[in-house]
Design a protein around this motif. Structure first.
Motif, PDB file in Angstrom:
ATOM      1  N   GLY A  73      11.121  -1.870   2.900  1.00  0.00           N
ATOM      2  CA  GLY A  73      10.702  -4.042   3.526  1.00  0.00           C
ATOM      3  C   GLY A  73       9.596  -4.513   4.216  1.00  0.00           C
ATOM      4  N   PHE A  74       9.410  -3.776   5.533  1.00  0.00           N
ATOM      5  CA  PHE A  74       8.260  -4.070   6.760  1.00  0.00           C
ATOM      6  C   PHE A  74       7.230  -3.659   6.448  1.00  0.00           C
ATOM      7  CE2 PHE A  74      12.444  -3.963   7.599  1.00  0.00           C
ATOM      8  CZ  PHE A  74      12.918  -5.132   8.594  1.00  0.00           C
ATOM      9  N   GLY A  75       6.945  -2.416   5.138  1.00  0.00           N
ATOM     10  CA  GLY A  75       5.328  -2.057   4.545  1.00  0.00           C
ATOM     11  C   GLY A  75       5.273  -1.045   5.293  1.00  0.00           C
ATOM     12  N   ARG A  76       6.348  -0.157   5.885  1.00  0.00           N
ATOM     13  CA  ARG A  76       6.040   1.467   6.781  1.00  0.00           C
ATOM     14  C   ARG A  76       6.288   2.691   6.206  1.00  0.00           C
ATOM     15  NH1 ARG A  76      10.663  -1.017  10.690  1.00  0.00           N
ATOM     16  NH2 ARG A  76      12.023  -0.354   9.117  1.00  0.00           N
ATOM     17  N   THR A  77       5.558   3.261   5.809  1.00  0.00           N
ATOM     18  CA  THR A  77       5.403   4.291   4.460  1.00  0.00           C
ATOM     19  C   THR A  77       5.981   5.459   5.172  1.00  0.00           C
ATOM     20  OG1 THR A  77       3.423   5.191   6.241  1.00  0.00           O
ATOM     21  CG2 THR A  77       3.059   4.241   3.945  1.00  0.00           C
ATOM     22  N   GLY A  78       6.202   6.829   4.663  1.00  0.00           N
ATOM     23  CA  GLY A  78       6.885   7.812   5.478  1.00  0.00           C
ATOM     24  C   GLY A  78       6.289   8.091   6.448  1.00  0.00           C
ATOM     25  N   GLU A  79       5.088   8.341   6.866  1.00  0.00           N
ATOM     26  CA  GLU A  79       4.206   8.951   8.450  1.00  0.00           C
ATOM     27  C   GLU A  79       4.596   7.615   9.719  1.00  0.00           C
ATOM     28  OE1 GLU A  79       1.932  11.560  10.448  1.00  0.00           O
ATOM     29  OE2 GLU A  79       2.961  11.220   8.221  1.00  0.00           O
ATOM     30  N   PRO A  80       4.733   8.102  10.240  1.00  0.00           N
ATOM     31  CA  PRO A  80       5.103   6.411  11.509  1.00  0.00           C
ATOM     32  C   PRO A  80       3.846   6.643  11.578  1.00  0.00           C
ATOM     33  CG  PRO A  80       6.668   8.975  12.082  1.00  0.00           C
ATOM     34  CD  PRO A  80       5.487   9.124  11.080  1.00  0.00           C
ATOM     35  N   GLY A  81       3.912   5.002  11.671  1.00  0.00           N
ATOM     36  CA  GLY A  81       2.452   4.187  12.103  1.00  0.00           C
ATOM     37  C   GLY A  81       1.270   4.624  11.382  1.00  0.00           C
ATOM     38  N   VAL A  82       1.906   4.691   9.863  1.00  0.00           N
ATOM     39  CA  VAL A  82       1.157   4.388   8.703  1.00  0.00           C
ATOM     40  C   VAL A  82       1.923   3.037   7.888  1.00  0.00           C
ATOM     41  CG1 VAL A  82      -0.090   4.681   6.601  1.00  0.00           C
ATOM     42  CG2 VAL A  82      -0.465   6.171   8.685  1.00  0.00           C
ATOM     43  N   TYR A  83       1.031   2.204   7.846  1.00  0.00           N
ATOM     44  CA  TYR A  83       1.055   1.338   6.983  1.00  0.00           C
ATOM     45  C   TYR A  83       0.894   1.035   5.787  1.00  0.00           C
ATOM     46  CZ  TYR A  83       3.533   0.191  11.407  1.00  0.00           C
ATOM     47  OH  TYR A  83       4.567   0.228  12.436  1.00  0.00           O
ATOM     48  N   ALA A  84       1.386   0.120   4.645  1.00  0.00           N
ATOM     49  CA  ALA A  84       0.776   0.111   3.787  1.00  0.00           C
ATOM     50  C   ALA A  84       1.427  -1.416   3.116  1.00  0.00           C
ATOM     51  CB  ALA A  84       0.444   0.840   2.244  1.00  0.00           C
ATOM     52  N   ILE A  85      -0.213  -2.467   2.514  1.00  0.00           N
ATOM     53  CA  ILE A  85       0.505  -3.533   2.011  1.00  0.00           C
ATOM     54  C   ILE A  85      -0.372  -4.451   0.794  1.00  0.00           C
ATOM     55  CG2 ILE A  85       1.075  -4.904   4.220  1.00  0.00           C
ATOM     56  CD1 ILE A  85      -1.195  -6.303   3.593  1.00  0.00           C
ATOM     57  N   GLY A  86       0.185  -5.166   0.036  1.00  0.00           N
ATOM     58  CA  GLY A  86      -1.164  -5.235  -1.097  1.00  0.00           C
ATOM     59  C   GLY A  86      -0.351  -4.734  -2.138  1.00  0.00           C
ATOM     60  N   ASP A  87      -1.962  -4.716  -3.064  1.00  0.00           N
ATOM     61  CA  ASP A  87      -1.464  -3.815  -4.868  1.00  0.00           C
ATOM     62  C   ASP A  87      -1.837  -2.092  -4.194  1.00  0.00           C
ATOM     63  OD1 ASP A  87      -2.358  -6.653  -5.294  1.00  0.00           O
ATOM     64  OD2 ASP A  87      -4.466  -5.544  -5.984  1.00  0.00           O
ATOM     65  N   VAL A  88      -2.499  -1.981  -3.522  1.00  0.00           N
ATOM     66  CA  VAL A  88      -1.691  -0.515  -3.246  1.00  0.00           C
ATOM     67  C   VAL A  88      -0.275  -0.030  -3.119  1.00  0.00           C
ATOM     68  CG1 VAL A  88      -2.080   0.067  -0.366  1.00  0.00           C
ATOM     69  CG2 VAL A  88      -2.753   1.441  -2.102  1.00  0.00           C
ATOM     70  N   ALA A  89       0.221  -0.777  -2.753  1.00  0.00           N
ATOM     71  CA  ALA A  89       2.073  -0.389  -1.997  1.00  0.00           C
ATOM     72  C   ALA A  89       2.554  -0.827  -3.623  1.00  0.00           C
ATOM     73  CB  ALA A  89       2.590  -1.732  -0.937  1.00  0.00           C
ATOM     74  N   GLY A  90       2.155  -1.606  -4.617  1.00  0.00           N
ATOM     75  CA  GLY A  90       2.803  -1.888  -5.852  1.00  0.00           C
ATOM     76  C   GLY A  90       2.922  -2.700  -6.488  1.00  0.00           C
ATOM     77  N   PRO A  91       3.569  -3.346  -7.577  1.00  0.00           N
ATOM     78  CA  PRO A  91       3.534  -4.744  -8.431  1.00  0.00           C
ATOM     79  C   PRO A  91       4.744  -5.586  -7.477  1.00  0.00           C
ATOM     80  CG  PRO A  91       5.009  -2.971  -9.070  1.00  0.00           C
ATOM     81  CD  PRO A  91       4.414  -2.625  -7.951  1.00  0.00           C
ATOM     82  N   PRO A  92       4.491  -6.963  -7.594  1.00  0.00           N
ATOM     83  CA  PRO A  92       3.349  -7.515  -8.665  1.00  0.00           C
ATOM     84  C   PRO A  92       2.016  -7.567  -7.926  1.00  0.00           C
ATOM     85  CG  PRO A  92       4.802  -9.720  -7.352  1.00  0.00           C
ATOM     86  CD  PRO A  92       5.726  -7.561  -6.798  1.00  0.00           C
ATOM     87  N   TRP A  93       1.103  -7.131  -8.210  1.00  0.00           N
ATOM     88  CA  TRP A  93      -0.038  -7.963  -7.504  1.00  0.00           C
ATOM     89  C   TRP A  93      -0.395  -8.572  -7.583  1.00  0.00           C
ATOM     90  CZ3 TRP A  93       0.944  -3.902 -11.817  1.00  0.00           C
ATOM     91  CH2 TRP A  93       1.728  -2.933 -11.642  1.00  0.00           C
TER      92      TRP A  93
END
Length: 241
Positions: A73-93
Motif C-alpha cells: 500500500g506504500f508502493g514498496r516492491t520486494g526489493e528494498p529501495g525500489v518503488y513502483a506506482i501508476g499503471d505499471v503497478a496494476g489496475p485501475p489504470w
C-alpha cells in the motif's frame, strides 16, 4: 448509447477480422453462435500491460505478476529501495490513481506515516456522452461476495435540473449492505456524473451509512438531488418519483 445508433454486444469474442479495400468483415461469437458484421473501421481496445521489460528486474526481488509490478500500500516492491506506482503497478489504470499513489509513496519514504493506498474507493470515469462514473462494488460483485444488498435507483427524468438542462436521460444507482447500511457502490450515467461521483467517493472514504446520506441536505435545484433520491429509493423512501 443505443438511441445514438450504437450496438452493444456483451460476452462476445472476436474470432477474426477480414480487411478489404473499403471495409472490414468481423466475425464475432456470441453464446456459441458466430455473427459477421461488415464495418468501415475496427478499433481494438483490449487493456494494458506493464512496461517492465529491460528494467533490470530479473535479478532482483521485485515480483512481477501478469506484467505488473507487485507493491504494497506504500508502493514498496520486494526489493528494498525500489518503488513502483501508476499503471505499471496494476489496475485501475487511471491518472488520479497514479497521482495519489505517488503522494502516498513519497510520504512513506519521507517517514510521514500516510494511510496505506487502497483501490476500493477510486472513482472510475468515462468521458463519453452521456458520461459514466462509478465507485465501489457493482450489485453483482456485492452478491458474489456474499453480501445481502439493498439497491436504489433514480432516473434523471425525475430531476428538475436535469430536465431544465435538456439532459433528462440518465440514472443513478446505489448499493448498500442490507445489514449494516454501508455504501458498497454507486454507479451513474448522465450529464456531469463524473463531477458528482466524488460525493459518493467521500461517503465511502468516511465509511458513511445510508442514515447519514438520507439526513444530508442536497441543494435545490441541482442534478445532485438525484443522488439523494437514489439513496432514499434503496430504503423505500423516494420522494419525487
Amino acid at each position: 448509447f443505443e438511441k445514438q445508433g450504437i450496438k452493444i454486444l456483451t460476452s462476445a469474442t472476436v474470432k477474426k477480422a477480414e480487411k478489404s479495400r473499403d471495409s472490414v468483415k468481423v466475425t464475432v461469437e456470441i453464446a456459441g453462435r458466430a455473427q459477421v458484421f461488415e464495418v468501415e473501421k475496427v478499433i481494438s481496445a483490449v487493456g494494458i500491460v506493464g512496461n517492465v521489460e529491460d528494467l533490470g528486474l530479473e535479478n532482483t526481488k521485485v515480483k512481477v505478476e501478469r506484467t505488473h509490478i507487485v507493491v504494497d500500500g506504500f508502493g514498496r516492491t520486494g526489493e528494498p529501495g525500489v518503488y513502483a506506482i501508476g499503471d505499471v503497478a496494476g489496475p485501475p489504470w487511471l491518472a488520479h490513481k497514479a497521482s495519489h499513489e505517488g503522494v502516498v509513496c513519497v510520504e512513506a519514504i519521507a517517514g510521514k506515516n500516510p494511510h496505506a493506498f487502497e483501490t476500493g474507493n477510486i472513482p472510475g470515469c468515462t468521458y463519453a456522452r452521456p458520461q459514466v462514473a462509478s465507485v465501489g462494488l457493482t450489485e453483482q460483485k456485492a452478491k458474489e461476495a456474499g453480501r445481502e444488498v439493498r439497491v436504489g435507483r433514480f432516473p434523471f427524468i425525475g430531476n428538475g435540473k436535469a430536465i431544465a438542462m435538456g439532459e433528462p436521460e440518465g440514472l443513478i444507482k446505489t448499493i448498500f449492505d442490507a445489514k449494516t447500511g454501508a455504501l458498497l457502490g454507486a454507479h451513474m450515467i448522465g450529464a456531469e456524473v463524473t463531477e458528482m461521483i466524488q460525493g459518493f467517493v467521500i461517503a465511502r472514504q468516511l465509511e458513511t451509512t445510508e442514515a447519514e446520506l438520507m439526513a444530508t441536505v442536497f441543494p435545490h435545484p441541482t442534478v445532485s438531488e438525484a443522488m439523494h433520491e437514489s439513496v432514499l429509493d434503496a430504503y423505500g423512501q423516494v420522494i419525487h418519483f
